[in-house]
Motif scaffolding. Structure first.
Motif, short mmCIF file in Angstrom:
data_model
loop_
_atom_site.label_atom_id
_atom_site.label_comp_id
_atom_site.label_asym_id
_atom_site.label_seq_id
_atom_site.Cartn_x
_atom_site.Cartn_y
_atom_site.Cartn_z
N VAL A 154 -8.65 -26.48 13.67
CA VAL A 154 -8.03 -27.29 14.72
C VAL A 154 -6.84 -26.49 15.25
N ASN A 155 -6.99 -25.97 16.46
CA ASN A 155 -5.97 -25.09 17.02
C ASN A 155 -4.87 -25.89 17.72
N LYS A 156 -3.84 -25.17 18.11
CA LYS A 156 -2.67 -25.72 18.81
C LYS A 156 -1.93 -26.74 17.95
N ALA A 157 -1.88 -26.46 16.63
CA ALA A 157 -1.13 -27.32 15.71
C ALA A 157 0.31 -26.84 15.66
N ASP A 158 1.00 -26.92 16.79
CA ASP A 158 2.37 -26.43 16.86
C ASP A 158 3.31 -27.54 17.32
N SER A 159 4.55 -27.41 16.95
CA SER A 159 5.63 -28.33 17.29
C SER A 159 5.20 -29.79 17.10
N GLU A 160 5.28 -30.58 18.16
CA GLU A 160 5.01 -32.01 18.02
C GLU A 160 3.54 -32.33 17.82
N ARG A 161 2.65 -31.36 18.04
CA ARG A 161 1.22 -31.62 17.90
C ARG A 161 0.69 -31.32 16.49
N GLU A 162 1.55 -30.84 15.61
CA GLU A 162 1.10 -30.47 14.26
C GLU A 162 0.58 -31.68 13.49
N ALA A 173 -4.05 -34.71 11.26
CA ALA A 173 -4.80 -35.97 11.19
C ALA A 173 -6.24 -35.75 11.66
N ALA A 174 -6.39 -34.98 12.73
CA ALA A 174 -7.72 -34.67 13.24
C ALA A 174 -8.53 -33.88 12.22
N ALA A 175 -7.88 -32.96 11.51
CA ALA A 175 -8.57 -32.17 10.49
C ALA A 175 -9.06 -33.06 9.35
N ARG A 176 -8.25 -34.03 8.96
CA ARG A 176 -8.67 -34.95 7.90
C ARG A 176 -9.87 -35.78 8.35
N GLU A 177 -9.84 -36.24 9.59
CA GLU A 177 -10.95 -37.04 10.11
C GLU A 177 -12.23 -36.20 10.16
N LEU A 178 -12.08 -34.97 10.61
CA LEU A 178 -13.25 -34.09 10.68
C LEU A 178 -13.82 -33.81 9.31
N SER A 179 -12.95 -33.59 8.33
CA SER A 179 -13.42 -33.32 6.97
C SER A 179 -14.23 -34.49 6.45
N ARG A 215 -18.35 -34.47 5.67
CA ARG A 215 -18.91 -34.78 4.34
C ARG A 215 -20.05 -35.78 4.47
N LEU A 216 -19.93 -36.69 5.42
CA LEU A 216 -21.03 -37.64 5.66
C LEU A 216 -22.24 -36.94 6.26
N VAL A 217 -21.99 -36.01 7.18
CA VAL A 217 -23.08 -35.30 7.85
C VAL A 217 -23.85 -34.44 6.87
N HIS A 218 -23.13 -33.72 6.02
CA HIS A 218 -23.77 -32.77 5.11
C HIS A 218 -24.23 -33.42 3.82
N LEU A 269 -13.60 -23.47 16.85
CA LEU A 269 -12.24 -23.93 17.16
C LEU A 269 -12.32 -25.24 17.94
N THR A 270 -11.47 -26.16 17.58
CA THR A 270 -11.44 -27.44 18.27
C THR A 270 -10.00 -27.89 18.47
N LEU A 271 -9.83 -28.99 19.14
CA LEU A 271 -8.51 -29.54 19.43
C LEU A 271 -8.38 -30.94 18.86
N ALA A 272 -7.17 -31.37 18.68
CA ALA A 272 -6.92 -32.74 18.21
C ALA A 272 -6.94 -33.67 19.41
N ARG A 273 -8.12 -34.15 19.74
CA ARG A 273 -8.26 -35.06 20.87
C ARG A 273 -9.16 -36.22 20.47
N THR A 274 -8.83 -37.39 20.86
CA THR A 274 -9.60 -38.58 20.48
C THR A 274 -11.04 -38.44 20.93
N GLY A 275 -11.95 -38.63 19.99
CA GLY A 275 -13.37 -38.61 20.31
C GLY A 275 -14.01 -37.23 20.22
N ASP A 276 -13.21 -36.15 20.26
CA ASP A 276 -13.79 -34.82 20.22
C ASP A 276 -14.57 -34.57 18.93
N GLN A 277 -14.05 -35.09 17.82
CA GLN A 277 -14.68 -34.82 16.54
C GLN A 277 -16.11 -35.38 16.49
#
Length: 325
Positions: free
Chosen positions: A198-206, A211-217, A221-224, A173-181
């Motif tokens: 990516v947890n806490k994807a509620d209300s204004e943070r969805e 966006a964080a999930a797309r960046e992580l994906s 793909r580059l890592v693997h 589980l992770t959060l949408a925070r700059t640099g965390d990924q």
């Protein structure tokens, strides 16, 4: 201790028996260690090496909402007819050795669910906060008929590697925070994840979470690379129970992709690693209780603290004292 009665109680799903059995396998007392071996051998009779239970490790940075997520997921699973066992490994108190956090207080609804069993366990100072007896506790829960076993670890780092080697699927589980990924990938944590949410994807943070999930994906793909499948990345809100079912679907999809042979092979390799871990643990206990080591312990400690004996030489003397007895 009446092992036969305890085994019958565990197999009948009696909660007090399950709790007592886990206490026995967690204990480091010599009399309990012998009883634990007898108990586990009895529980394994007629069950074979493999268990049909779904074993999932769950971890993430502090504050990501692991306990809230597990309560939401556990409620969904028990509502669908599953029996859920949760092993929540907490940091140990340096004074008492007991659990500090106590996850039952953070899973108020799930803790009173008759089809769920939550066990906060102290890490007892073991590597990465994963209790030495977690694997044995999993065996007890599965023998008691819990068909989903969730292992929650505290913090990030080596504990993720340890728990990933004990379960079928590792959920991070992770959060949408700059640099965390990128920081997560730098630490190697995301490299061992099978599913990422990516947890806490509620209300204004969805929007931010997606966006964080797309960046992580993309980063994964580059890592693997193209030779292997990158972990699935999804979003959810444990607080509103949104997307939690989809996270579980990804866990089951990962398990299905392994197939029966892949799952059996993974568990067999885990058993081999676990066997050597038990050997190391037993040797450590024998060393700690060795009469020969006891005779030289105080002298060696005095010499080391006085700066008159180097650590390598001290280690040689301790091992020699152990071998001589």
């Amino acid at each position: 201790m009446d092992i036969a009665s305890l085994v019958d109680g565990v197999r009948s799903g009696h909660r007090a028996s399950v709790a007592r059995a886990i206490t026995v396998v967690e204990s480091t007392a010599p009399r309990h260690r012998a009883a634990a071996r007898e108990l586990l051998a009895a529980l394994a009779e007629g069950r074979g090496v493999d268990s049909p239970a779904v074993r999932v490790g769950i971890s993430g940075v502090p504050g990501v909402g692991k306990s809230t997520f597990i309560e939401a997921l556990g409620g969904n699973l028990t509502g669908a007819g599953s029996r859920v066992g949760v092993l929540a490994v907490d940091p140990s108190s340096v004074r008492t050795g007991g659990s500090v956090l106590g996850d039952k207080t953070r899973m108020a609804t799930l803790s009173v669910d008759p089809d769920a069993f939550i066990r906060p366990s102290p890490s007892a100072g073991t590597l990465g906060g994963v209790a030495r007896a977690t694997a044995q506790a999993m065996t007890v829960l599965e023998a008691a008929g819990y068909d989903v076993v969730l292992v929650e670890t505290v913090g990030v780092g080596q504990s993720e590697v340890t728990v990933a080697g004990m379960v079928d699927t590792f959920l991070f589980l992770t959060l949408a925070r700059t640099g965390d990924q990128l920081q997560g990938i730098k630490k190697g944590i995301l490299e061992i994840a099978d599913v990422i949410a990516v947890n806490k994807a509620d209300s204004e943070r969805e929007t931010e979470a997606k966006a964080a999930a797309r960046e992580l994906s993309g980063a994964l793909r580059l890592v693997h690379g193209s030779a292997e499948r990158a972990p699935s990345v999804v979003t959810c809100s444990a607080l509103t129970n949104t997307g939690v079912r989809e996270v579980w679907d990804e866990v089951l999809a990962h398990r299905e992709r392994m197939g029966p042979d892949g799952l059996a092979g993974k568990r067999a390799r885990q058993q081999l690693v676990f066997a050597w871990a038990l050997v190391r643990d037993e040797l450590e206990q024998r060393l700690a209780h060795s009469p020969g080591v006891a005779l030289v312990r105080d002298e060696i400690e005095t010499l080391i603290l006085a700066g008159e004996l180097a650590a390598p030489a001290a280690a040689d003397r301790i091992l020699a004292a152990y071998d001589d007895h």
